[in-house]
Scaffold this motif. Structure first.
Motif, PDB file in Angstrom:
ATOM      1  N   SER A  57      35.575  -8.560  59.453  1.00  0.00           N
ATOM      2  CA  SER A  57      35.988 -10.003  59.430  1.00  0.00           C
ATOM      3  C   SER A  57      34.743 -10.618  59.353  1.00  0.00           C
ATOM      4  N   VAL A  58      34.791 -11.537  58.346  1.00  0.00           N
ATOM      5  CA  VAL A  58      33.421 -12.471  57.982  1.00  0.00           C
ATOM      6  C   VAL A  58      34.627 -13.677  57.749  1.00  0.00           C
ATOM      7  N   THR A  59      33.414 -15.562  58.104  1.00  0.00           N
ATOM      8  CA  THR A  59      33.787 -15.997  58.494  1.00  0.00           C
ATOM      9  C   THR A  59      32.285 -16.829  58.337  1.00  0.00           C
ATOM     10  N   VAL A  60      32.266 -18.262  57.528  1.00  0.00           N
ATOM     11  CA  VAL A  60      31.320 -18.711  56.993  1.00  0.00           C
ATOM     12  C   VAL A  60      31.889 -20.287  57.772  1.00  0.00           C
ATOM     13  N   GLY A  61      30.854 -20.612  58.093  1.00  0.00           N
ATOM     14  CA  GLY A  61      31.364 -21.512  58.685  1.00  0.00           C
ATOM     15  C   GLY A  61      32.726 -21.830  59.516  1.00  0.00           C
ATOM     16  N   THR A  62      33.164 -23.319  59.385  1.00  0.00           N
ATOM     17  CA  THR A  62      34.680 -22.909  59.773  1.00  0.00           C
ATOM     18  C   THR A  62      35.530 -22.568  58.618  1.00  0.00           C
ATOM     19  N   ASP A  63      35.111 -21.652  57.533  1.00  0.00           N
ATOM     20  CA  ASP A  63      36.356 -20.901  56.677  1.00  0.00           C
ATOM     21  C   ASP A  63      37.160 -20.813  57.765  1.00  0.00           C
ATOM     22  N   LYS A  64      37.776 -19.459  56.968  1.00  0.00           N
ATOM     23  CA  LYS A  64      38.646 -19.066  57.215  1.00  0.00           C
ATOM     24  C   LYS A  64      38.259 -17.569  57.185  1.00  0.00           C
ATOM     25  N   PRO A  65      38.696 -16.465  57.992  1.00  0.00           N
ATOM     26  CA  PRO A  65      38.160 -15.063  57.755  1.00  0.00           C
ATOM     27  C   PRO A  65      38.631 -14.378  56.531  1.00  0.00           C
ATOM     28  N   MET A  66      37.323 -13.785  56.043  1.00  0.00           N
ATOM     29  CA  MET A  66      37.768 -12.707  55.683  1.00  0.00           C
ATOM     30  C   MET A  66      37.699 -11.018  55.621  1.00  0.00           C
ATOM     31  N   PHE A  67      38.365 -10.828  55.110  1.00  0.00           N
ATOM     32  CA  PHE A  67      39.389  -8.860  56.097  1.00  0.00           C
ATOM     33  C   PHE A  67      38.407  -8.055  55.144  1.00  0.00           C
ATOM     34  N   LEU A  68      37.561  -7.382  55.084  1.00  0.00           N
ATOM     35  CA  LEU A  68      37.261  -5.841  54.685  1.00  0.00           C
ATOM     36  C   LEU A  68      37.716  -5.109  54.931  1.00  0.00           C
ATOM     37  N   LYS A  69      37.609  -4.000  54.377  1.00  0.00           N
ATOM     38  CA  LYS A  69      38.046  -2.730  54.319  1.00  0.00           C
ATOM     39  C   LYS A  69      36.567  -1.673  54.494  1.00  0.00           C
ATOM     40  N   LYS A  70      36.592  -0.364  55.193  1.00  0.00           N
ATOM     41  CA  LYS A  70      35.045   0.125  55.403  1.00  0.00           C
ATOM     42  C   LYS A  70      35.071   0.647  54.345  1.00  0.00           C
ATOM     43  N   SER A  71      34.046   0.343  53.224  1.00  0.00           N
ATOM     44  CA  SER A  71      33.682   1.623  52.466  1.00  0.00           C
ATOM     45  C   SER A  71      32.360   2.966  52.509  1.00  0.00           C
ATOM     46  N   SER A  72      31.765   2.222  53.394  1.00  0.00           N
ATOM     47  CA  SER A  72      30.500   3.370  54.001  1.00  0.00           C
ATOM     48  C   SER A  72      30.151   3.210  55.412  1.00  0.00           C
ATOM     49  N   ASP A  73      28.940   3.373  55.534  1.00  0.00           N
ATOM     50  CA  ASP A  73      28.725   3.199  56.880  1.00  0.00           C
ATOM     51  C   ASP A  73      27.785   2.261  56.898  1.00  0.00           C
ATOM     52  N   ASN A  74      28.115   0.895  57.754  1.00  0.00           N
ATOM     53  CA  ASN A  74      28.433  -0.572  57.743  1.00  0.00           C
ATOM     54  C   ASN A  74      27.686  -1.303  56.040  1.00  0.00           C
ATOM     55  N   THR A  75      29.239  -0.911  55.767  1.00  0.00           N
ATOM     56  CA  THR A  75      29.221  -1.387  54.304  1.00  0.00           C
ATOM     57  C   THR A  75      30.742  -1.489  53.818  1.00  0.00           C
ATOM     58  N   TYR A  76      31.849  -3.007  53.872  1.00  0.00           N
ATOM     59  CA  TYR A  76      33.031  -3.518  53.673  1.00  0.00           C
ATOM     60  C   TYR A  76      32.965  -3.896  52.779  1.00  0.00           C
ATOM     61  N   THR A  77      34.048  -4.287  51.715  1.00  0.00           N
ATOM     62  CA  THR A  77      34.110  -4.567  50.936  1.00  0.00           C
ATOM     63  C   THR A  77      35.855  -4.982  50.742  1.00  0.00           C
ATOM     64  N   ASN A  78      36.213  -5.300  49.458  1.00  0.00           N
ATOM     65  CA  ASN A  78      37.254  -5.956  49.066  1.00  0.00           C
ATOM     66  C   ASN A  78      37.623  -6.915  48.088  1.00  0.00           C
ATOM     67  N   ALA A  79      38.181  -6.585  47.317  1.00  0.00           N
ATOM     68  CA  ALA A  79      38.674  -6.614  45.783  1.00  0.00           C
ATOM     69  C   ALA A  79      39.822  -7.687  45.432  1.00  0.00           C
ATOM     70  N   SER A  80      40.152  -8.430  45.119  1.00  0.00           N
ATOM     71  CA  SER A  80      41.178  -9.050  43.685  1.00  0.00           C
ATOM     72  C   SER A  80      41.449  -9.293  43.228  1.00  0.00           C
ATOM     73  N   ASN A  81      42.271  -9.780  42.718  1.00  0.00           N
ATOM     74  CA  ASN A  81      42.569 -10.905  41.102  1.00  0.00           C
ATOM     75  C   ASN A  81      43.223 -12.365  41.306  1.00  0.00           C
ATOM     76  N   ASN A  82      43.019 -12.940  40.244  1.00  0.00           N
ATOM     77  CA  ASN A  82      42.793 -14.685  40.786  1.00  0.00           C
ATOM     78  C   ASN A  82      44.978 -14.362  39.595  1.00  0.00           C
ATOM     79  N   GLU A  83      45.778 -15.638  39.911  1.00  0.00           N
ATOM     80  CA  GLU A  83      47.210 -15.333  39.633  1.00  0.00           C
ATOM     81  C   GLU A  83      47.394 -14.615  38.359  1.00  0.00           C
ATOM     82  N   SER A  84      46.654 -14.976  37.459  1.00  0.00           N
ATOM     83  CA  SER A  84      46.301 -14.170  35.790  1.00  0.00           C
ATOM     84  C   SER A  84      45.808 -13.192  35.770  1.00  0.00           C
ATOM     85  N   LYS A  85      45.236 -12.489  36.774  1.00  0.00           N
ATOM     86  CA  LYS A  85      44.617 -11.201  36.461  1.00  0.00           C
ATOM     87  C   LYS A  85      42.913 -10.993  35.030  1.00  0.00           C
ATOM     88  N   THR A  86      43.210 -11.983  34.535  1.00  0.00           N
ATOM     89  CA  THR A  86      41.772 -12.398  34.158  1.00  0.00           C
ATOM     90  C   THR A  86      40.190 -12.545  34.822  1.00  0.00           C
TER      91      THR A  86
END
Length: 130
Positions: A57-86
């Protein structure tokens, strides 16, 4: 039931001990507007990173934490779409260590259009241990 609560509390307290705090020292952006929007509330702020078995998880300042999955050694990723998937948003956290100690990290946000001109933009934060 009491035993489960104690185990849960111990687990949560152990996880919070592993939080690493780094200072954000650089911001890179593909568009000047992104730099102008993010610079005031990111540069010089604290990036808090917690690493778990297969996620982080990564938090910048006082923002909410973002959770990411491990994709390789020392690298974590997450992907998402907006509501309209554009648009597709991709988040990447890269950790740099020396002798098993976290020395710096890069957190990148990338947006890609899924329709139309297929434009993309990004901003990247670099944080270092002080």
């Amino acid at each position: 039931m009491k035993t489960i609560r104690i185990i849960l509390l111990l687990t949560l307290s152990t996880l919070s001990l592993h939080a690493q705090k780094l200072k954000i020292t650089a911001l890179d952006a593909s568009i000047q507007r992104l730099y102008d929007d993010h610079a005031p509330y990111t540069l010089g702020k604290t990036m808090t990173i917690q690493v778990f078995d297969n996620s982080a998880s990564v938090t910048v300042g006082t923002d909410k934490p973002m959770f990411l999955k491990k994709s390789s050694d020392n690298t974590y990723t997450n992907a998402s779409n907006n509501e309209s998937k554009t648009e597709t948003y991709t988040y990447t956290l890269k950790l740099y260590t020396s002798l098993s100690v976290l020395t710096s990290a890069e957190f990148t946000w990338n947006v890609q259009e899924n329709k139309g001109q297929y434009r993309s933009a990004y901003w990247k934060l670099t944080a270092k241990r002080f």
